[in-house]
Motif scaffolding. Structure first.
Motif, mmCIF file in Angstrom:
data_model
loop_
_atom_site.group_PDB
_atom_site.id
_atom_site.type_symbol
_atom_site.label_atom_id
_atom_site.label_comp_id
_atom_site.label_asym_id
_atom_site.label_seq_id
_atom_site.Cartn_x
_atom_site.Cartn_y
_atom_site.Cartn_z
ATOM 1 N N ASP A 480 0.856 -1.186 0.000
ATOM 2 C CA ASP A 480 0.000 0.000 0.000
ATOM 3 C C ASP A 480 0.893 1.238 0.000
ATOM 4 O O ASP A 480 1.579 1.512 0.985
ATOM 5 C CB ASP A 480 -0.894 -0.008 1.246
ATOM 6 C CG ASP A 480 -1.739 1.249 1.381
ATOM 7 O OD1 ASP A 480 -1.686 2.098 0.466
ATOM 8 O OD2 ASP A 480 -2.430 1.391 2.410
ATOM 9 N N PRO A 481 0.901 2.025 -1.068
ATOM 10 C CA PRO A 481 1.813 3.171 -1.136
ATOM 11 C C PRO A 481 1.525 4.248 -0.096
ATOM 12 O O PRO A 481 2.383 5.088 0.188
ATOM 13 C CB PRO A 481 1.605 3.710 -2.563
ATOM 14 C CG PRO A 481 0.266 3.222 -2.971
ATOM 15 C CD PRO A 481 0.088 1.894 -2.293
ATOM 16 N N TYR A 482 0.332 4.221 0.474
ATOM 17 C CA TYR A 482 -0.029 5.226 1.480
ATOM 18 C C TYR A 482 0.074 4.688 2.905
ATOM 19 O O TYR A 482 -0.173 5.395 3.875
ATOM 20 C CB TYR A 482 -1.448 5.743 1.216
ATOM 21 C CG TYR A 482 -1.599 6.317 -0.176
ATOM 22 C CD1 TYR A 482 -1.065 7.561 -0.491
ATOM 23 C CD2 TYR A 482 -2.232 5.587 -1.176
ATOM 24 C CE1 TYR A 482 -1.181 8.079 -1.773
ATOM 25 C CE2 TYR A 482 -2.357 6.096 -2.462
ATOM 26 C CZ TYR A 482 -1.826 7.347 -2.754
ATOM 27 O OH TYR A 482 -1.922 7.852 -4.025
ATOM 28 N N VAL A 483 0.409 3.430 3.049
ATOM 29 C CA VAL A 483 0.585 2.757 4.336
ATOM 30 C C VAL A 483 -0.646 2.922 5.233
ATOM 31 O O VAL A 483 -0.538 3.106 6.439
ATOM 32 C CB VAL A 483 1.865 3.222 5.066
ATOM 33 C CG1 VAL A 483 2.309 2.156 6.076
ATOM 34 C CG2 VAL A 483 3.002 3.487 4.107
ATOM 35 N N ASN A 484 -1.814 2.875 4.609
ATOM 36 C CA ASN A 484 -3.046 2.793 5.392
ATOM 37 C C ASN A 484 -3.273 1.362 5.856
ATOM 38 O O ASN A 484 -3.938 1.120 6.869
ATOM 39 C CB ASN A 484 -4.247 3.278 4.572
ATOM 40 C CG ASN A 484 -4.148 4.752 4.238
ATOM 41 O OD1 ASN A 484 -3.737 5.554 5.075
ATOM 42 N ND2 ASN A 484 -4.488 5.116 3.012
#
Length: 493
Positions: A480-484
Motif C-alpha cells: 500500500d503506497p499510502y501505508v493505510n
C-alpha cells in the motif's frame, strides 16, 4: 579486476581505458544493427535533443572492442583493475544497480542459508534484502542513540564483541562506514576482532567513496583490512547516479564466488554511460582527489561554523567523537538540528525547497542533512547558509520541551526470509498492533527499515508511522503506497 597482477603506477591512474574505448568506438561510425533500438538516438529524437547526441552515441551494448561487464577480459577489466588499485583493493567490480546490488552480493557471497550474520539494526534496506536472498539469520547489534539529536549513531566495539562471543560461528560481521549522518564506528578494531574468529567483514560504504583520498576522513574498509565493501561512487565520488563499485581483498571470500553471485542478479546489458562515469571519476579521485577534497572540507567547515552562529540551529560535527557510537566523523555530512526553531526537519526541508529553491539530501523529525561534495562551490554553500539564517530569523527560537522520539528495535519472531515467503493477509495499520509484519516499512531517505518481515508490530511503531504520515514523509516498502494498510503473517479469513 585484480590489482596485484600487474603493478599499477600513479601515471596509470591518468588513464581511462573504458571511456577511451567507447570514444574510439563512436569515432568508427559503425552502422548499428544491434540493440539498443534507438540507434544512436535517431529513434528517440525528443530525448536526444535534450540530453545531447554524445550521450546517445555512448549508449552501447557489450561487444568485442568494448568488453562485457559480466565476464570482463578487456577494457572493463583494465578499468576495474585501476579502480581496485586506487581504492586499495585486490578486485573491483563495476555495478550499475547501485550499492544495493553490492551489499546484497557481499552477504550472498559470505553466507549460505542458515548462516548467522552480525549487523547493526539501522542497516540500509539492501542489507535486509541480502539476508532474505541468502537465507542468512541476522544477529542484531543495537546502534547507539544520541537523544539530543534523535538519531542513531554507530555501533561500539564492545557490543560487537559481545555479539561475536555469543555467536562465535557467525560467518560475517556487517558494518556501516559512515552512517548517513557521517558517523564512523571503530572499524579497525571491529575488523581485527571479527577476523580472530574467522568471520568475514563486510562494509556498506555507500556514503564513503571519497574517504580514502584525504587524511582528514575516517579510515576506509580497505584501509583497515576488511574483506569486502560496496562504495557508491555516484554519491560522493563524482560518477552518475546508480553507478557503484564492489571491492574485495584477502582470502576469506573467493573472487570466483563473488563473480557467480553477481551474475545471478546483474543485468547482461550494463550501461556504458554509467560505467564510463565510474572510470573517469576514479581517475579524478586518484589524480586530484586530495586537493579537491581539501576544498570540499574547507566549504563544509565554513558552513558548519557559520550555521552554528545562527541562533536556534546546531550543525553537529567532530565534537561528537568520543560520545557513544562515534569513533570518527565525516565532516562533509552537514547535519543540522532544527528542533529549537519549533519545526521538524521535514518542515525545514520543505521551507528550503519552496521558499529558497534549495534541496537538501534528507530530513527527519529533528534534522536536515546537506551533503557537501566535490561539485559544491563557495557560492552554493553561501546560499544555503543565508537561507538558513533567514529561515531562523523568521521562525525565531522556541522553548522546545517535546521529548525525543526514538523507536526501539522490534522483537524478531520469524527470520526475514521465512517471513518473506510466508502467507500474508492485509490489515488496517490501526489494527496491526501485535501482528507479525510481512513487509518492510521505511522512511526514504535514509532507507533504514522501521519494521522488517518477521518482526512484531508495536503500538509505538504504529504511532510513529502515523506521525511520519502527518509530516508527509516519503514511506516505502509496503504494498500500500499510502501505508493505510500493512501485510502481516497469516491467512485471510
Amino acid at each position: 579486476m585484480e590489482a596485484g597482477q600487474n603493478k599499477v603506477t600513479k601515471e596509470d591512474q591518468s588513464k581511462t581505458p573504458l571511456f577511451d574505448a567507447v570514444k574510439r568506438h563512436i569515432e568508427k561510425n559503425i552502422i548499428p544493427f544491434h540493440v539498443p533500438g534507438h540507434k544512436y538516438g535517431r529513434g528517440l529524437k525528443e530525448f536526444t535533443e535534450f540530453v545531447g547526441q554524445n550521450v546517445m552515441l555512448m549508449d552501447l551494448n557489450g561487444m568485442e572492442d568494448l568488453d562485457n561487464a559480466n565476464n570482463p577480459i578487456g577494457v572493463i577489466y583494465e578499468a576495474e583493475k585501476l579502480f581496485a588499485s586506487a581504492f586499495g583493493a585486490q578486485y573491483a567490480y563495476f555495478l550499475v544497480n547501485g550499492t544495493t546490488s553490492g551489499v546484497q552480493t557481499m552477504i550472498m557471497s559470505a553466507c549460505e542459508p542458515g548462516d548467522e550474520i552480525i549487523l547493526p539494526r539501522n542497516a540500509h534496506k539492501s542489507a535486509f534484502g541480502g539476508i532474505i536472498l541468502s537465507g542468512a539469520i541476522p544477529v542484531y547489534v543495537q546502534p547507539e542513540v544520541n537523544e539530543e539529536l534523535g538519531i542513531t549513531m554507530g555501533v561500539t566495539i564492545e557490543n560487537v564483541k559481545k555479539a561475536i562471543l555469543k555467536h562465535p560461528h557467525a560467518k560475517a560481521v556487517f558494518v556501516i562506514n559512515p552512517t548517513y549522518y557521517g558517523v564512523a564506528s571503530d572499524l579497525k578494531s571491529i575488523a581485527r576482532t571479527a577476523h580472530k574468529f574467522g568471520m568475514a567483514v563486510l562494509v556498506d560504504e555507500a556514503h564513503g567513496a571519497h574517504m580514502g583520498f584525504h587524511n582528514d576522513f575516517p579510515l576506509t574498509a580497505m584501509e583497515v583490512g576488511a574483506d569486502m565493501s560496496a562504495v557508491s561512487t555516484h554519491k560522493t565520488g563524482g560518477s552518475l547516479t546508480q553507478s557503484s563499485v564492489l571491492l574485495l581483498r584477502g582470502h576469506r571470500i573467493q573472487p570466483e564466488v563473488v563473480k557467480q553471485v553477481l551474475n545471478l542478479t546483474m543485468t547482461t546489458s550494463s550501461s556504458y554511460i554509467l560505467m564510463c562515469s565510474i572510470d573517469v571519476a576514479r581517475k579524478q579521485l586518484a589524480m586530484y582527489g586530495e586537493e579537491m577534497l581539501e576544498e570540499t572540507l574547507r566549504l563544509a567547515r565554513m558552513a558548519r561554523e557559520e550555521i552554528n552562529k545562527i541562533e536556534g540551529l546546531y550543525a553537529f560535527g567532530k565534537e561528537l567523537i568520543g560520545t557513544p557510537g562515534v569513533y570518527d566523523f565525516d565532516e562533509t555530512k552537514l547535519g543540522i538540528n532544527v528542533r529549537r526553531l519549533g519545526i521538524t526537519g521535514y518542515e525545514a526541508e520543505r521551507i528550503l525547497r519552496d521558499e529558497y529553491n534549495i534541496q537538501v539530501e534528507m530530513s527527519d523529525l529533528y534534522n536536515i542533512l546537506a551533503i557537501i561534495s566535490l561539485g559544491d562551490t563557495q557560492e552554493s554553500v553561501e546560499k544555503l547558509i543565508e537561507a538558513l539564517r533567514d529561515m531562523a530569523k523568521k521562525l525565531g527560537v522556541k522553548d522546545v520541551k517535546t521529548p525525543t522520539i526514538v523507536l526501539h528495535s522490534p522483537q524478531v519472531i520469524v527470520s526475514p526470509r521465512d517471513a518473506f515467503y510466508s502467507s500474508k493477509k492485509v490489515v488496517e495499520l490501526e489494527n496491526a498492533v501485535g501482528e507479525i509484519s510481512g513487509e518492510m516499512v521505511m522512511a526514504y531517505p535514509p532507507g533504514i527499515p522501521l519494521i522488517l518481515p518477521g518482526e512484531r508490530i508495536t503500538k509505538d511503531l504504529v504511532d510513529y508511522i502515523k506521525l511520519l504520515k502527518e509530516e508527509d514523509c516519503q514511506l516505502q516498502g509496503t504494498a500500500d503506497p499510502y501505508v493505510n494498510t500493512i501485510r502481516v503473517l497469516g491467512t485471510a479469513d
